[in-house]
Design an enzyme around this catalytic site. Structure first.
Site, short mmCIF file in Angstrom:
data_model
loop_
_atom_site.label_atom_id
_atom_site.label_comp_id
_atom_site.label_asym_id
_atom_site.label_seq_id
_atom_site.Cartn_x
_atom_site.Cartn_y
_atom_site.Cartn_z
N ASP A 141 -90.26 -45.84 48.66
CA ASP A 141 -88.85 -45.82 48.09
C ASP A 141 -88.13 -44.61 48.69
O ASP A 141 -86.93 -44.08 48.21
CB ASP A 141 -88.64 -45.69 46.55
CG ASP A 141 -87.11 -45.80 46.01
OD1 ASP A 141 -86.87 -45.42 44.97
OD2 ASP A 141 -86.40 -46.60 46.83
N LYS A 144 -85.62 -45.80 54.69
CA LYS A 144 -86.27 -47.19 54.99
C LYS A 144 -86.84 -47.17 56.37
O LYS A 144 -87.60 -48.11 56.40
CB LYS A 144 -84.91 -48.01 54.76
CG LYS A 144 -84.18 -47.85 53.48
CD LYS A 144 -85.09 -47.75 52.15
CE LYS A 144 -84.49 -47.24 51.01
NZ LYS A 144 -85.53 -46.76 49.96
N ASP A 169 -89.45 -50.81 47.51
CA ASP A 169 -88.08 -50.76 46.89
C ASP A 169 -87.10 -51.28 48.16
O ASP A 169 -87.43 -50.75 49.26
CB ASP A 169 -87.55 -49.70 46.39
CG ASP A 169 -86.22 -50.23 45.46
OD1 ASP A 169 -85.41 -48.91 45.56
OD2 ASP A 169 -85.93 -51.26 45.19
N ASN A 170 -85.76 -51.89 47.97
CA ASN A 170 -85.01 -52.13 48.77
C ASN A 170 -85.03 -52.90 50.11
O ASN A 170 -84.63 -52.67 51.16
CB ASN A 170 -84.52 -50.85 49.40
CG ASN A 170 -84.06 -49.83 48.08
OD1 ASN A 170 -84.78 -48.62 48.15
ND2 ASN A 170 -83.10 -50.02 47.46
N GLU A 199 -79.87 -51.73 42.16
CA GLU A 199 -79.46 -51.07 41.10
C GLU A 199 -78.25 -50.85 40.81
O GLU A 199 -77.31 -50.58 41.47
CB GLU A 199 -80.24 -49.61 41.11
CG GLU A 199 -79.84 -48.78 42.21
CD GLU A 199 -80.83 -48.85 43.39
OE1 GLU A 199 -81.50 -49.86 43.52
OE2 GLU A 199 -80.91 -47.81 44.18
#
Ligand SMILES: O=C(NC/C=C/[C@H]1O[C@@H](n2ccc(=O)cc2)[C@H](O)[C@@H]1O)c1cc([N+](=O)[O-])cc(O)c1O
Ligand SMILES: [Mg+2]
Length: 214
Positions: A141, A144, A169-170, A199
């Site tokens: 997380d 990226k 995540d993401n 989120e």
């Protein structure tokens, strides 16, 4: 003088959460982010998916890349078995200082080792510095564009064993296209996408869960 968002988030935890109660810390941060200011925590919706993966894996060793203010650190650590260890890497000293206080408020200091520095520098030192053989679970997380190089680095350093789980995540928003392409096409991983939302918003995002096959 002007406070920072992490400082305001910590203040909300100290005001609204109960010391020693990790779930109340998680709830206080989600409330702050919904009612006051958006912040890049994994959040309550994706957090439930994270909870189910942590519970299923029941890991003895966890690596989190990207502590930020400690939201997911606390969320994961609150579900770990007694002797489990969570190592979390944070690059930004200010974020680390806030996260340490959030972790302390939750009463999880003895389960969590927060390490300050860059993942690329620390991943090769995990064995010698922390006596880690392999990680049962890795939560990605952080930046990226570091997901892919750090995954390759963990492979090279022998930090993954047959059955190790990577949870990222993401993968849609902001997105990690090079990581997704690699992990979904590599014969060394079996991947599964858990669709959710970014989120505290209605935008699409999700978690990619990948099992290392050895
Ligand atoms: O950019 C995002 N995350 C980057 C996180 C970065 C964190 O990881 C640390 N780190 C720790 C170790 C390192 O080696 C490098 C950085 C940084 O110091 C920072 O604390 C993001 C953005 C959105 N968004 O909607 O825009 C939503 C999200 O859920 C996100 O996670
Ligand atoms: Mg994130």
């Amino acid at each position: 003088t002007q406070t920072t968002r992490p400082q305001r988030m910590l203040a909300a935890v100290q005001k609204n959460a109960t010391r020693g109660d990790p779930r109340s810390v998680v709830k206080a941060i989600d409330q702050f982010c919904r009612q006051k200011e958006w912040a890049m925590n994994v959040g309550d919706e994706k957090g439930c998916i994270l909870d189910s993966v942590v519970t299923e894996v029941n890991p003895a060793t966890v690596l989190e890349l990207g502590t930020y203010c400690g939201y997911s650190t606390v969320r994961i650590a609150s579900l770990l078995p007694p002797d489990a260890k969570l190592i979390t890497l944070e690059f930004n000293p200010h974020n680390a200082a806030i996260a340490r206080q959030v972790i302390a408020w939750a009463g999880l200091g003895d389960k969590i080792q927060l390490v300050e520095g860059a993942s690329g520098d620390w991943i090769p030192k995990m064995k010698e510095k922390f006596g880690i053989e392999t990680f049962d679970l890795v939560f990605l997380d952080h930046w990226k564009d570091r997901y892919l190089p750090d995954t390759k680095l963990m492979e090279e350093c022998g930090l993954l064993r047959k059955g190790s789980i990577l949870l990222a995540d993401n993968v849609i928003s902001p997105g990690t296209p090079d990581y997704l392409e690699y992990i979904r096409n590599s014969p060394r991983y079996k991947s599964q996408y858990f669709r959710s939302h970014l989120e505290y918003t209605k935008a699409e995002d999700g978690l990619e869960k990948s099992v290392f096959l050895g």
